[in-house]
Design a protein around this motif. Structure first.
Motif, PDB file in Angstrom:
ATOM      1  N   SER A   1      87.014  42.300  54.806  1.00 36.08           N
ATOM      2  CA  SER A   1      88.363  41.867  54.408  1.00 36.08           C
ATOM      3  C   SER A   1      88.829  40.702  55.257  1.00 36.08           C
ATOM      4  CB  SER A   1      89.346  43.045  54.537  1.00 36.08           C
ATOM      5  OG  SER A   1      88.945  44.135  53.734  1.00 36.08           O
ATOM      6  N   LEU A   2      88.549  40.779  56.554  1.00 40.89           N
ATOM      7  CA  LEU A   2      88.916  39.692  57.451  1.00 40.89           C
ATOM      8  C   LEU A   2      88.175  38.414  57.087  1.00 40.89           C
ATOM      9  CD1 LEU A   2      90.458  38.770  59.980  1.00 40.89           C
ATOM     10  CD2 LEU A   2      88.535  39.587  61.354  1.00 40.89           C
ATOM     11  N   SER A   3      86.909  38.536  56.712  1.00 42.45           N
ATOM     12  CA  SER A   3      86.114  37.379  56.317  1.00 42.45           C
ATOM     13  C   SER A   3      86.679  36.720  55.065  1.00 42.45           C
ATOM     14  CB  SER A   3      84.659  37.802  56.073  1.00 42.45           C
ATOM     15  OG  SER A   3      83.879  36.710  55.622  1.00 42.45           O
TER      16      SER A   3
ATOM     17  N   ALA B   1      89.810  32.351  52.467  1.00 42.59           N
ATOM     18  CA  ALA B   1      90.882  31.986  51.539  1.00 42.59           C
ATOM     19  C   ALA B   1      91.954  31.138  52.216  1.00 42.59           C
ATOM     20  CB  ALA B   1      91.502  33.256  50.953  1.00 42.59           C
ATOM     21  N   LEU B   2      92.386  31.543  53.404  1.00 37.65           N
ATOM     22  CA  LEU B   2      93.447  30.811  54.090  1.00 37.65           C
ATOM     23  C   LEU B   2      93.001  29.402  54.485  1.00 37.65           C
ATOM     24  CD1 LEU B   2      94.932  33.623  56.363  1.00 37.65           C
ATOM     25  CD2 LEU B   2      95.984  32.593  54.357  1.00 37.65           C
ATOM     26  N   ASN B   3      91.774  29.282  54.952  1.00 41.35           N
ATOM     27  CA  ASN B   3      91.311  27.962  55.368  1.00 41.35           C
ATOM     28  C   ASN B   3      91.022  27.055  54.183  1.00 41.35           C
ATOM     29  OD1 ASN B   3      90.919  27.733  58.462  1.00 41.35           O
ATOM     30  ND2 ASN B   3      90.143  29.772  58.005  1.00 41.35           N
ATOM     31  N   VAL B   4      90.668  27.628  53.045  1.00 40.41           N
ATOM     32  CA  VAL B   4      90.531  26.825  51.830  1.00 40.41           C
ATOM     33  C   VAL B   4      91.874  26.211  51.465  1.00 40.41           C
ATOM     34  CG1 VAL B   4      90.195  26.969  49.329  1.00 40.41           C
ATOM     35  CG2 VAL B   4      88.503  27.946  50.865  1.00 40.41           C
ATOM     36  N   LEU B   5      92.952  26.973  51.619  1.00 45.92           N
ATOM     37  CA  LEU B   5      94.282  26.443  51.336  1.00 45.92           C
ATOM     38  C   LEU B   5      94.626  25.274  52.258  1.00 45.92           C
ATOM     39  CD1 LEU B   5      96.345  29.730  50.759  1.00 45.92           C
ATOM     40  CD2 LEU B   5      95.656  28.047  49.043  1.00 45.92           C
ATOM     41  N   VAL B   6      94.262  25.387  53.523  1.00 47.92           N
ATOM     42  CA  VAL B   6      94.524  24.294  54.464  1.00 47.92           C
ATOM     43  C   VAL B   6      93.711  23.057  54.077  1.00 47.92           C
ATOM     44  CG1 VAL B   6      94.401  23.546  56.865  1.00 47.92           C
ATOM     45  CG2 VAL B   6      95.054  25.886  56.335  1.00 47.92           C
ATOM     46  N   VAL B   7      92.444  23.257  53.758  1.00 41.88           N
ATOM     47  CA  VAL B   7      91.573  22.135  53.397  1.00 41.88           C
ATOM     48  C   VAL B   7      92.095  21.434  52.149  1.00 41.88           C
ATOM     49  CG1 VAL B   7      89.270  21.509  52.590  1.00 41.88           C
ATOM     50  CG2 VAL B   7      89.529  23.120  54.487  1.00 41.88           C
ATOM     51  N   ILE B   8      92.475  22.205  51.136  1.00 46.43           N
ATOM     52  CA  ILE B   8      92.997  21.611  49.901  1.00 46.43           C
ATOM     53  C   ILE B   8      94.304  20.882  50.167  1.00 46.43           C
ATOM     54  CG2 ILE B   8      93.910  22.122  47.604  1.00 46.43           C
ATOM     55  CD1 ILE B   8      91.957  24.428  47.431  1.00 46.43           C
TER      56      ILE B   8
ATOM     57  N   ASP C   1      86.475  26.621  60.686  1.00 45.29           N
ATOM     58  CA  ASP C   1      86.949  27.999  60.536  1.00 45.29           C
ATOM     59  C   ASP C   1      86.475  28.599  59.214  1.00 45.29           C
ATOM     60  OD1 ASP C   1      88.219  27.975  62.969  1.00 45.29           O
ATOM     61  OD2 ASP C   1      90.198  27.490  62.166  1.00 45.29           O
ATOM     62  N   PHE C   2      86.443  27.777  58.173  1.00 46.93           N
ATOM     63  CA  PHE C   2      85.944  28.226  56.867  1.00 46.93           C
ATOM     64  C   PHE C   2      84.485  28.667  56.966  1.00 46.93           C
ATOM     65  CE2 PHE C   2      83.511  26.995  53.092  1.00 46.93           C
ATOM     66  CZ  PHE C   2      84.091  27.822  52.124  1.00 46.93           C
ATOM     67  N   ILE C   3      83.667  27.884  57.670  1.00 46.36           N
ATOM     68  CA  ILE C   3      82.249  28.226  57.823  1.00 46.36           C
ATOM     69  C   ILE C   3      82.101  29.502  58.658  1.00 46.36           C
ATOM     70  CG2 ILE C   3      80.026  27.429  58.711  1.00 46.36           C
ATOM     71  CD1 ILE C   3      80.917  24.586  58.163  1.00 46.36           C
ATOM     72  N   VAL C   4      82.963  29.646  59.656  1.00 40.28           N
ATOM     73  CA  VAL C   4      82.932  30.876  60.458  1.00 40.28           C
ATOM     74  C   VAL C   4      83.179  32.091  59.569  1.00 40.28           C
ATOM     75  CG1 VAL C   4      84.139  32.184  62.239  1.00 40.28           C
ATOM     76  CG2 VAL C   4      83.583  29.792  62.637  1.00 40.28           C
ATOM     77  N   GLY C   5      84.186  32.005  58.696  1.00 39.20           N
ATOM     78  CA  GLY C   5      84.490  33.125  57.812  1.00 39.20           C
ATOM     79  C   GLY C   5      83.436  33.353  56.755  1.00 39.20           C
ATOM     80  N   LEU C   6      82.806  32.273  56.275  1.00 40.70           N
ATOM     81  CA  LEU C   6      81.834  32.374  55.188  1.00 40.70           C
ATOM     82  C   LEU C   6      80.436  32.750  55.670  1.00 40.70           C
ATOM     83  CD1 LEU C   6      81.483  31.888  52.091  1.00 40.70           C
ATOM     84  CD2 LEU C   6      80.751  29.566  52.692  1.00 40.70           C
ATOM     85  N   VAL C   7      80.060  32.299  56.874  1.00 40.91           N
ATOM     86  CA  VAL C   7      78.697  32.497  57.362  1.00 40.91           C
ATOM     87  C   VAL C   7      78.633  33.443  58.548  1.00 40.91           C
ATOM     88  CG1 VAL C   7      76.669  31.341  58.331  1.00 40.91           C
ATOM     89  CG2 VAL C   7      77.999  30.219  56.535  1.00 40.91           C
TER      90      VAL C   7
END
Length: 325
Positions: free
Chosen positions: A38-40, A45-52, A75-81
């Motif tokens: 869930s944390l991942s 999701a949150l970092n995708v919003l920042v990037v967009i 941070d997105f890569i940290v959450g995804l990988v």
């Protein structure tokens, strides 16, 4: 490595060359997987919003925001990988092979190193805008910031490549067992990593923010003493000081999330080798999840941008020119 029960092995057919399965109860494994998965998802999701937000709206294409964009990508890569890989490594055997293990270590290390590098760059940016505001527009330009971001990621990639190469050499020299994915480095490289990835960046960050804090306090006192005829200047300086405080919170969270891992690792704690040890390195991911929440709490432009994104107004023509500041 001698074993007594084949059911405890990741690969029972390999007998003495197989790693043991993590000795953790089923209920604990399920809890950890649900919590950290869930944390991942939330981090991604949150970092995708920042990037967009920063990529889409032209008003946000500023040097400081470009640094925040780079931080959000890492941070997105940290959450995804990083987080899914840690869940798999700590709560079960690694069945994906050596190649995917090396790729996981490579990209996870790039994300973590670039996160540290981006935090340092943000500290330098805040130092210049607070301590030398008149020179900021000429010293910190979009082109120079893009170059610094590129060098940050490039150096992180080189460093990660070296770690993966050293890891392969260590595994060839000191074979452990099949069914694990662990980064094996020599004592010298581990010490160098501690210096380069933690002690040196933290020292730079603390020194810069101590200087920023001293200047910010003196400027805050000066603001209260100016007359109303300088209200425009006062508003501008208040905005800069607020940005400094926000990024100060960002760095404080970074230190709280990164310190436990390096403290435990430096002390030689065995907790990192257990299933519960996943909670220590995954503070990295918690930091990556908290960063966008800090933006949402302190940056009105982020809240406005998210509202436009989730209501799909971003799909309308001319949305790039929308006023989000």
């Amino acid at each position: 490595m001698e074993v007594h029960d084949g059911a405890e092995l990741c690969f029972p057919q390999l007998l003495n060359t197989s790693c043991r399965k993590p000795l953790t109860s089923w209920s604990v494994v399920v809890f950890l997987r649900i919590l950290l998965s869930s944390l991942s998802v939330l981090t991604v999701a949150l970092n995708v919003l920042v990037v967009i937000s920063i990529s889409h709206f032209r008003q946000l294409h500023k040097p400081t925001n470009l640094l925040l964009l780079s931080l959000s990508v890492s941070d997105f890569i940290v959450g995804l990988v990083f987080m899914p890989g840690e869940i798999l490594r700590k709560t079960s055997c690694w069945f994906l092979g050596d190649l995917l293990c090396s790729l996981y270590i490579y990209f996870a290390t790039i994300a973590l190193c670039s996160s540290v590098g981006n935090i340092v760059l943000i500290s330098v940016d805040r130092y210049v805008i607070i301590c030398d505001p008149l020179q900021y527009p000429t010293r910190v330009t979009v082109g120079r910031v893009k170059l610094c971001i590129f060098m940050c990621w490039f150096c992180s990639s080189l460093y990660s490549s070296y770690l993966v190469k050293d890891d392969s050499l260590q595994k060839d020299t000191y074979f452990s067992c099949y069914g694990e994915c662990a980064l094996m480095v020599g004592h010298t490289l581990a010490f160098v990593d501690l210096i380069l990835a933690f002690i040196a960046p933290v020292t730079v960050i603390m020194v810069l923010y101590l200087m920023v804090f001293v200047v910010a306090v003196s400027q805050a006192r000066a603001i209260t003493a100016v007359t109303l005829q300088h209200s425009v200047t006062v508003t501008s300086r208040k905005s800069e000081l607020k940005a400094a405080r926000t990024l100060g919170v960002l760095i404080a969270v970074f230190l709280m999330c990164f310190c436990p891992y390096y403290c435990v690792s430096f002390a030689g704690g065995d907790i990192l080798n257990t299933s519960y040890g996943i909670l220590v390195p995954c503070l990295f991911c918690f930091n990556s999840c908290l960063n966008p929440l800090i933006y949402a709490l302190f940056y009105p432009w982020f809240r406005r941008a998210v509202k436009i994104i989730v209501t799909l107004q971003i799909l309308q023509a001319g949305s790039r020119e929308a006023n989000v500041l």
